[in-house]
Motif scaffolding. Structure first.
Motif, short mmCIF file in Angstrom:
data_model
loop_
_atom_site.label_atom_id
_atom_site.label_comp_id
_atom_site.label_asym_id
_atom_site.label_seq_id
_atom_site.Cartn_x
_atom_site.Cartn_y
_atom_site.Cartn_z
N ALA A 99 0.85 -1.18 0.00
CA ALA A 99 0.00 0.00 0.00
C ALA A 99 0.89 1.24 0.00
O ALA A 99 1.80 1.37 0.82
N VAL A 100 0.62 2.13 -0.93
CA VAL A 100 1.40 3.35 -1.04
C VAL A 100 0.83 4.36 -0.04
O VAL A 100 -0.37 4.63 -0.05
N PRO A 101 1.66 4.88 0.83
CA PRO A 101 1.14 5.83 1.81
C PRO A 101 0.72 7.13 1.12
O PRO A 101 1.23 7.48 0.05
N VAL A 102 -0.20 7.82 1.75
CA VAL A 102 -0.64 9.11 1.22
C VAL A 102 0.51 10.09 1.38
O VAL A 102 1.07 10.25 2.46
N LEU A 103 0.87 10.73 0.28
CA LEU A 103 2.01 11.63 0.29
C LEU A 103 1.61 13.09 0.33
O LEU A 103 2.39 13.96 -0.01
N GLU A 104 0.38 13.35 0.72
CA GLU A 104 -0.10 14.72 0.82
C GLU A 104 -0.40 15.01 2.27
O GLU A 104 -0.87 14.17 3.01
N ALA A 105 -0.13 16.23 2.67
CA ALA A 105 -0.42 16.64 4.03
C ALA A 105 -1.34 17.85 3.98
O ALA A 105 -1.15 18.76 3.17
N SER A 106 -2.34 17.84 4.85
CA SER A 106 -3.26 18.98 4.90
C SER A 106 -2.58 20.13 5.62
O SER A 106 -1.54 19.98 6.26
N LYS A 130 -2.05 19.48 9.29
CA LYS A 130 -0.93 18.61 9.62
C LYS A 130 0.42 19.32 9.44
O LYS A 130 1.41 18.95 10.04
N LEU A 131 0.47 20.34 8.59
CA LEU A 131 1.72 21.06 8.34
C LEU A 131 1.98 22.16 9.37
O LEU A 131 3.11 22.63 9.48
N LYS A 132 0.96 22.60 10.09
CA LYS A 132 1.14 23.71 11.05
C LYS A 132 2.22 23.44 12.08
O LYS A 132 3.01 24.34 12.38
N PRO A 133 2.32 22.23 12.67
CA PRO A 133 3.40 22.04 13.66
C PRO A 133 4.80 22.18 13.06
O PRO A 133 5.76 22.43 13.78
N PHE A 134 4.92 22.05 11.75
CA PHE A 134 6.24 22.11 11.12
C PHE A 134 6.52 23.46 10.47
O PHE A 134 7.54 23.62 9.80
#
Length: 182
Positions: free
Chosen positions: A139-146, A149-153
């Motif tokens: 299974a290919v993991p989802v490579l997109e981040a909302s 999810k990006l706010k902590p970074f």
């Protein structure tokens, strides 16, 4: 010490030994089934020269040894006792796939290609499909981040930095690299 107190200890030990011996066959079966469930990794073994159907079709009687070497590559076997014969052998062993073995023998007469004999060779497309066979598609993991999810970074605002001090001025001339000759 009274005799009644020393009796239960050997009796308890005897019962424990009986239970352990009775459970041995169950433990043995459970261990065997667990061991059969574990499959060790077996390394892929590829040896020799892969020769495709297209390469065999490119061979024509009357070609020189150098031309045959350009088409097929260096032969795996060149016998001193059979100077007019080259053997191309290819074997591949992979886990979960039947071992593959193919052989092509090239015969020369007066340093010119006379004939070829051997197994039917797969085309390059068939060989590539064989390499990809039996590979489990993971299974290919989802490579997109909302955005959430990006706010902590997110990069932090840089802290106020002190104004850098100006560097010392450069000299107007540099000393010579070599000492002056006398």
């Amino acid at each position: 010490m009274p005799a009644s107190r020393s009796m239960p200890l050997p009796f308890g030990l005897l019962m424990l030994c009986c239970a352990a011996l009775a459970g041995c066959s169950t433990v043995k079966e459970a261990t065997r089934s667990a061991a059969n469930a574990i499959v060790p990794y077996k390394i892929e073994i590829v040896q020799g020269n892969f020769v495709s159907k297209e390469q065999v079709e490119a061979l024509k009687p009357g070609m020189s040894r150098a031309q045959v070497r350009d088409v097929l590559g260096t032969p795996l076997l060149q016998s001193v006792f059979h100077a007019d014969r080259w053997d191309y052998v290819f074997t591949m062993k992979r886990q979960g796939i039947e071992p593959q073995a193919r052989q092509l023998t090239v015969f020369f007469k007066d340093d010119l290609l006379e004939r070829t004999e051997g197994d039917p060779m797969p085309s390059e497309t068939e060989f590539v499909a064989l390499l990809g066979a039996e590979r489990k598609a993971k299974a290919v993991p989802v490579l997109e981040a909302s955005e959430d999810k990006l706010k902590p970074f997110a990069p932090r605002e840089p802290a106020a930095q002190a104004t850098p001090q100006p560097a010392a001025p450069l000299p107007s001339s540099y000393p010579p690299l070599e000492a002056p000759a006398r």
